[in-house]
Motif scaffolding. Structure first.
Motif, short mmCIF file in Angstrom:
data_model
loop_
_atom_site.label_atom_id
_atom_site.label_comp_id
_atom_site.label_asym_id
_atom_site.label_seq_id
_atom_site.Cartn_x
_atom_site.Cartn_y
_atom_site.Cartn_z
N PRO A 91 1.93 -6.57 13.79
CA PRO A 91 0.98 -6.10 12.36
C PRO A 91 -0.38 -4.90 13.56
CG PRO A 91 -0.27 -8.16 13.28
CD PRO A 91 1.20 -7.90 14.23
N PRO A 92 0.11 -4.04 12.25
CA PRO A 92 -1.34 -2.85 13.44
C PRO A 92 -2.23 -3.52 13.64
CG PRO A 92 -1.22 -2.70 10.68
CD PRO A 92 -0.37 -4.43 11.23
N HIS A 93 -2.72 -4.51 13.84
CA HIS A 93 -4.41 -5.18 14.09
C HIS A 93 -3.87 -5.46 15.96
CE1 HIS A 93 -3.57 -9.04 12.93
NE2 HIS A 93 -4.18 -9.25 14.14
N ARG A 94 -2.84 -6.22 15.73
CA ARG A 94 -2.05 -6.27 17.06
C ARG A 94 -1.86 -4.66 17.97
NH1 ARG A 94 -0.37 -11.43 17.71
NH2 ARG A 94 0.52 -11.06 19.58
N TYR A 95 -1.12 -3.94 17.11
CA TYR A 95 -0.76 -2.86 18.00
C TYR A 95 -1.90 -2.24 18.78
CZ TYR A 95 1.74 1.37 18.50
OH TYR A 95 1.96 2.90 19.40
N LYS A 96 -3.20 -2.30 16.93
CA LYS A 96 -4.20 -1.56 18.08
C LYS A 96 -4.74 -2.08 18.86
CE LYS A 96 -9.11 -0.40 16.60
NZ LYS A 96 -10.15 -1.44 17.23
N GLN A 97 -4.61 -3.15 19.16
CA GLN A 97 -5.54 -4.28 20.90
C GLN A 97 -5.20 -3.98 21.64
OE1 GLN A 97 -5.07 -8.64 21.19
NE2 GLN A 97 -7.53 -7.62 20.86
N GLN A 98 -3.62 -3.93 21.54
CA GLN A 98 -2.10 -3.40 23.03
C GLN A 98 -2.65 -2.55 22.93
OE1 GLN A 98 0.16 -5.29 24.35
NE2 GLN A 98 -0.84 -6.52 22.93
N CYS A 99 -3.50 -1.13 22.17
CA CYS A 99 -3.39 0.77 22.19
C CYS A 99 -4.62 0.29 23.18
CB CYS A 99 -4.02 1.11 21.47
SG CYS A 99 -2.39 1.58 20.68
N GLN A 100 -5.53 -0.43 22.44
CA GLN A 100 -6.79 -0.80 23.49
C GLN A 100 -6.56 -0.85 25.03
OE1 GLN A 100 -8.41 -2.90 19.56
NE2 GLN A 100 -9.94 -3.18 21.14
N LEU A 101 -5.95 -2.00 25.02
CA LEU A 101 -5.74 -2.14 26.47
C LEU A 101 -4.74 -1.21 27.10
CD1 LEU A 101 -3.82 -5.91 25.69
CD2 LEU A 101 -6.01 -5.58 27.10
N ILE A 102 -4.04 -0.74 26.87
CA ILE A 102 -3.72 0.59 27.55
C ILE A 102 -4.50 1.89 28.16
CG2 ILE A 102 -2.09 2.70 27.43
CD1 ILE A 102 0.70 0.90 25.86
N LYS A 103 -4.99 1.69 27.12
CA LYS A 103 -6.59 2.98 27.53
C LYS A 103 -7.36 1.95 28.51
CE LYS A 103 -10.66 4.73 25.03
NZ LYS A 103 -10.28 6.07 24.90
N ALA A 104 -8.00 0.56 28.17
CA ALA A 104 -8.78 0.18 28.82
C ALA A 104 -7.73 0.25 30.51
CB ALA A 104 -9.03 -1.18 29.25
N LYS A 105 -6.40 0.38 30.78
CA LYS A 105 -5.73 0.12 32.25
C LYS A 105 -5.86 1.57 33.01
CE LYS A 105 -1.82 -1.21 32.69
NZ LYS A 105 0.10 -0.81 32.63
N HIS A 106 -5.80 3.07 31.87
CA HIS A 106 -5.96 3.46 32.77
C HIS A 106 -7.88 4.57 32.64
CE1 HIS A 106 -2.04 4.45 31.76
NE2 HIS A 106 -2.65 4.76 29.96
N SER A 107 -8.60 4.01 32.02
CA SER A 107 -9.49 3.47 32.86
C SER A 107 -10.42 3.08 33.83
CB SER A 107 -11.20 2.70 31.16
OG SER A 107 -10.84 3.95 30.19
N LEU A 108 -9.50 1.90 34.04
CA LEU A 108 -10.48 0.97 35.47
C LEU A 108 -9.74 1.69 36.88
CD1 LEU A 108 -8.56 -2.50 34.02
CD2 LEU A 108 -11.14 -1.71 34.41
N ASN A 109 -9.09 3.51 36.16
CA ASN A 109 -9.17 4.12 37.45
C ASN A 109 -10.40 4.70 38.02
OD1 ASN A 109 -6.43 2.77 37.70
ND2 ASN A 109 -5.77 4.51 36.44
N GLU A 110 -11.51 4.36 37.37
CA GLU A 110 -11.76 5.52 37.24
C GLU A 110 -13.44 4.68 38.14
OE1 GLU A 110 -12.81 6.40 32.61
OE2 GLU A 110 -11.28 7.69 32.52
N GLU A 111 -14.48 4.92 37.62
CA GLU A 111 -15.20 4.22 38.88
C GLU A 111 -16.29 3.22 37.66
OE1 GLU A 111 -16.09 3.60 41.41
OE2 GLU A 111 -13.98 5.01 41.58
#
Length: 277
Positions: free
Chosen positions: A219-239
């Motif tokens: 559902p859209p809300h679960r897809y949105k959270q997966q996008c948030q997790l992917i965004k977090a993965k990329h952000s974890l490479n920063e300081e």
């Protein structure tokens, strides 16, 4: 229930866009999730099971798991097994496009898609293991890592890809869902309402949710959270601190991010960051 502890490990390889992951699972269950990379894995021992595109699959020793980007799936130890040990190689679409050029297979405009999720091809086992071991060996050297990976992928891609899709006029609902997906990906850290999504594509909100779930697998809300997790993965490479990453990516707090991240990937944001240092 087994008293053994689940074990997972992630390696950032020297090759751009390529990561390795290994998991020995006893109890952990990966909830519905997707990756923005290609997942190419080999099952080593025990048996796993998953739901992928509405069907249940079993992962037995020696078989391969080939999952295209954005395909929703679960993962857990099969009910008739006491454990599941597998190794994955993750490859981003941009990295695979470069690999296809190196393999002289870059003529097709579309990125390839695997024809099936579970692949039984014993002749690939040795090539996969050589590639995986080389990629996680810091002393192997880039040339050896590239060579073993190319050798494995040349065989896998030549045998187990879906033929290029023929473009057909898309139904209105399909186009609407693609538009909603793009919107959720771009605004995943923001608060979004179903009325907002319905207005975006001129569909009844409830009908939109049903169409989205059927087409995407979430559902859209679960897809949105997966996008948030992917965004977090990329952000974890920063300081930035993990608590700051959590808020920037739309999570309530660090604990909220930790729970969702561990459920989807089997390791915490801190463990993921440590593997990338």
């Amino acid at each position: 229930m087994s008293n053994h502890a689940d074990e997972v490990q992630l390696w950032k390889t020297p090759l751009h866009g390529v990561e390795c992951y290994a998991a020995q699972l006893y109890r952990h269950r990966f909830d519905k999730h997707f990756h923005d990379e290609y997942t190419i894995g080999m099952n080593r021992s025990g048996t796993g099971q998953c739901i992928h595109q509405g069907q249940r699959h079993y992962h037995h020793p020696g078989s391969f798991n080939c999952i295209n980007p954005s395909e929703v799936h679960t993962g857990e130890v099969a009910s008739h097994s006491d454990r599941w040990f597998f190794q994955n190689i993750y490859i981003t679409p941009s990295a695979l496009r470069q690999i296809l050029t190196q393999l002289d297979q870059s003529a097709q405009s579309q990125l390839p898609c695997f024809s099936q999720m579970v692949v039984d091809d014993p002749s690939l086992q040795q090539a996969f293991q050589r590639a995986f071991c080389s990629l996680i060996d810091v002393s192997a050297g880039t040339l050896a890592q590239q060579t073993t990976l190319l050798h494995f992928l040349a065989q896998l891609l030549s045998r187990h890809l879906r033929p290029p899709a023929v473009n057909h006029p898309a139904r209105r609902e399909y186009q609407a869902i693609q538009q909603v997906r793009a919107y959720l990906e771009a605004h995943c850290a923001e608060a979004i309402t179903v009325e907002e999504l319905g207005s975006l594509v001129h569909l009844n909100p409830y009908y939109l949710i049903r169409c989205f779930h059927k087409q995407v697998g979430l559902p859209p809300h679960r897809y949105k959270q997966q996008c948030q997790l992917i965004k977090a993965k990329h952000s974890l490479n920063e300081e930035a601190a993990i608590a700051t990453v959590a808020l920037r990516c739309g999570f309530y707090d660090q604990s909220h991010l930790n729970r969702a991240f561990k459920k989807a990937y089997g390791l915490t944001p801190g463990q993921y960051r440590k593997a990338h240092r």
